[in-house]
Design an enzyme around this catalytic site. Structure first.
Site, mmCIF file in Angstrom:
data_model
loop_
_atom_site.group_PDB
_atom_site.id
_atom_site.type_symbol
_atom_site.label_atom_id
_atom_site.label_comp_id
_atom_site.label_asym_id
_atom_site.label_seq_id
_atom_site.Cartn_x
_atom_site.Cartn_y
_atom_site.Cartn_z
ATOM 1 N N ASP A 67 20.224 -10.748 126.650
ATOM 2 C CA ASP A 67 19.323 -10.223 127.677
ATOM 3 C C ASP A 67 18.282 -11.231 128.132
ATOM 4 O O ASP A 67 18.135 -12.301 127.544
ATOM 5 C CB ASP A 67 18.633 -8.942 127.172
ATOM 6 C CG ASP A 67 18.261 -9.030 125.707
ATOM 7 O OD1 ASP A 67 17.924 -10.133 125.247
ATOM 8 O OD2 ASP A 67 18.323 -8.003 125.016
ATOM 9 N N ASN A 136 13.287 2.075 118.339
ATOM 10 C CA ASN A 136 13.788 3.299 118.981
ATOM 11 C C ASN A 136 15.318 3.353 119.007
ATOM 12 O O ASN A 136 15.901 4.194 119.670
ATOM 13 C CB ASN A 136 13.234 3.420 120.414
ATOM 14 C CG ASN A 136 13.705 2.303 121.332
ATOM 15 O OD1 ASN A 136 14.489 1.443 120.921
ATOM 16 N ND2 ASN A 136 13.244 2.300 122.573
ATOM 17 N N HIS A 138 17.335 0.907 120.119
ATOM 18 C CA HIS A 138 18.017 0.160 121.188
ATOM 19 C C HIS A 138 18.779 -1.041 120.633
ATOM 20 O O HIS A 138 18.433 -1.575 119.580
ATOM 21 C CB HIS A 138 17.052 -0.238 122.327
ATOM 22 C CG HIS A 138 16.095 -1.342 122.018
ATOM 23 N ND1 HIS A 138 14.827 -1.389 122.570
ATOM 24 C CD2 HIS A 138 16.187 -2.462 121.264
ATOM 25 C CE1 HIS A 138 14.211 -2.478 122.154
ATOM 26 N NE2 HIS A 138 15.016 -3.152 121.367
ATOM 27 N N GLU A 143 18.170 0.886 126.259
ATOM 28 C CA GLU A 143 17.198 1.821 125.695
ATOM 29 C C GLU A 143 17.849 3.192 125.496
ATOM 30 O O GLU A 143 18.934 3.449 126.032
ATOM 31 C CB GLU A 143 16.009 1.938 126.662
ATOM 32 C CG GLU A 143 15.267 0.635 126.928
ATOM 33 C CD GLU A 143 14.411 0.157 125.744
ATOM 34 O OE1 GLU A 143 14.583 0.663 124.613
ATOM 35 O OE2 GLU A 143 13.578 -0.732 125.953
HETATM 36 C C1 F6R Z 1 16.744 -8.954 122.117
HETATM 37 C C2 F6R Z 1 17.435 -7.778 121.569
HETATM 38 C C3 F6R Z 1 16.599 -6.624 121.100
HETATM 39 C C4 F6R Z 1 15.988 -6.910 119.733
HETATM 40 C C5 F6R Z 1 15.179 -5.722 119.237
HETATM 41 C C6 F6R Z 1 14.508 -6.012 117.906
HETATM 42 O O1 F6R Z 1 17.676 -9.896 122.561
HETATM 43 O O2 F6R Z 1 18.621 -7.745 121.525
HETATM 44 O O3 F6R Z 1 17.388 -5.469 121.034
HETATM 45 O O4 F6R Z 1 17.019 -7.192 118.829
HETATM 46 O O5 F6R Z 1 14.207 -5.372 120.173
HETATM 47 O O6 F6R Z 1 13.521 -6.981 118.065
HETATM 48 P P1 F6R Z 1 12.840 -7.673 116.819
HETATM 49 O O7 F6R Z 1 13.888 -8.486 116.147
HETATM 50 O O8 F6R Z 1 11.754 -8.540 117.390
HETATM 51 O O9 F6R Z 1 12.327 -6.573 115.954
#
Ligand code: F6R
Length: 258
Positions: A67, A136, A138, A143
């Protein structure tokens, strides 16, 4: 689906890096999918060590990032591209043209997303997709409520995600509200998934992802449908699981393919 519970962050990072390194060594043209965020940093550090100290060769590797924030140039210090460059790519011998990431400043986002999907297929498809998980539930920036069949597209970030990301920006107004993200349908086409989580703040999401019913309200539950998923968690992230899980993954013997 294999769930591996390790003692701490260091152990989950080393195991994920070893599994990725095994894929790199077993393929002639490995294709890897990567997330950004705090969770994979230890894995990237270990992959850099494997390159510098043990000669892990990235010259034939292609990568696709999950992303990117809409509106951020690759050189913006909070862009996903910049994160990947600083935390992995600049330390290894990957060819710059083999790095793929969504373009947050694409003029025609719809056309770009179609190109990104086509490029994944043209490169041979993703051999192993590393994933983090949001509090959450995701995955990437899909989301809660995202279609389980979704493809690469623009998404509005959830309020919780914007709040989580605010720590990286000077003011909350600067936090991007939209992202381009691989879809859930795109992600599960990877030949193998590795989902990584640490800390107690992920315990709820991990318990739902592993032991809850499959639902678009918790996008990570989709990994239950993939025939080759390994979920690697530390003890705090595993603290709300009710069943017993293993401490080591099955050893999969790999032979050189593609
Ligand atoms: C970003 C991604 C997100 C993160 C998620 C957890 O490329 O894929 O889904 O993996 O938001 O983020 P952290 O690792 O910072 O807790």
């Amino acid at each position: 689906m294999e769930v591996v519970v390790k003692k701490d962050y260091d152990e989950i990072s080393k195991l994920a890096a070893k599994m990725i390194a095994d894929v790199i060594k077993s393929k002639t043209k490995p294709v890897l999918g990567f997330p950004t965020g705090s969770t994979p940093i230890g894995t990237y550090k270990e992959l850099i060590r494997l390159h510098k100290e043990e000669g892990l060769d990235w010259s034939k590797v292609s990568t696709f990032n999950l992303d990117e924030y809409v509106g951020l140039e690759p050189k913006h210090d909070q862009s996903c591209y910049y994160f990947m460059w600083e935390n992995l790519f600049k330390h290894i011998n990957i060819r710059k043209e083999s790095i793929h990431a969504p373009n947050g400043v694409a003029k025609d986002i719809v056309a770009f997303c179609k190109w990104y999907e086509d490029e994944i297929i043209k490169t041979g498809g993703i051999d192993v997709q590393l994933l983090g998980i949001g509090g959450n539930g995701h995955i990437a920036f899909n989301e809660p409520g995202s279609s389980l069949g979704s493809r690469t597209r623009i998404k509005t970030l959830a309020k919780e995600t914007i709040k989580d990301n605010a720590r990286f920006f000077k003011t909350s107004d600067e936090v991007p509200k939209y992202a381009i993200t691989m879809g859930i349908g795109t992600i599960i086409e990877a030949r193998e998934l590795i989902l990584l989580a640490n800390k107690e703040t992920k315990a709820d999401a991990i318990s739902k992802a592993i032991e809850g019913p499959i639902t678009a309200m918790v996008p990570a539950t989709v990994v239950q449908m993939h025939p080759r998923t390994t979920i690697i968690v530390d003890k705090p992230a595993a603290s709300k699981l009710t069943r017993e899980y293993i401490a080591e993954p099955r050893v999969l013997k790999t032979t050189k393919t593609n």
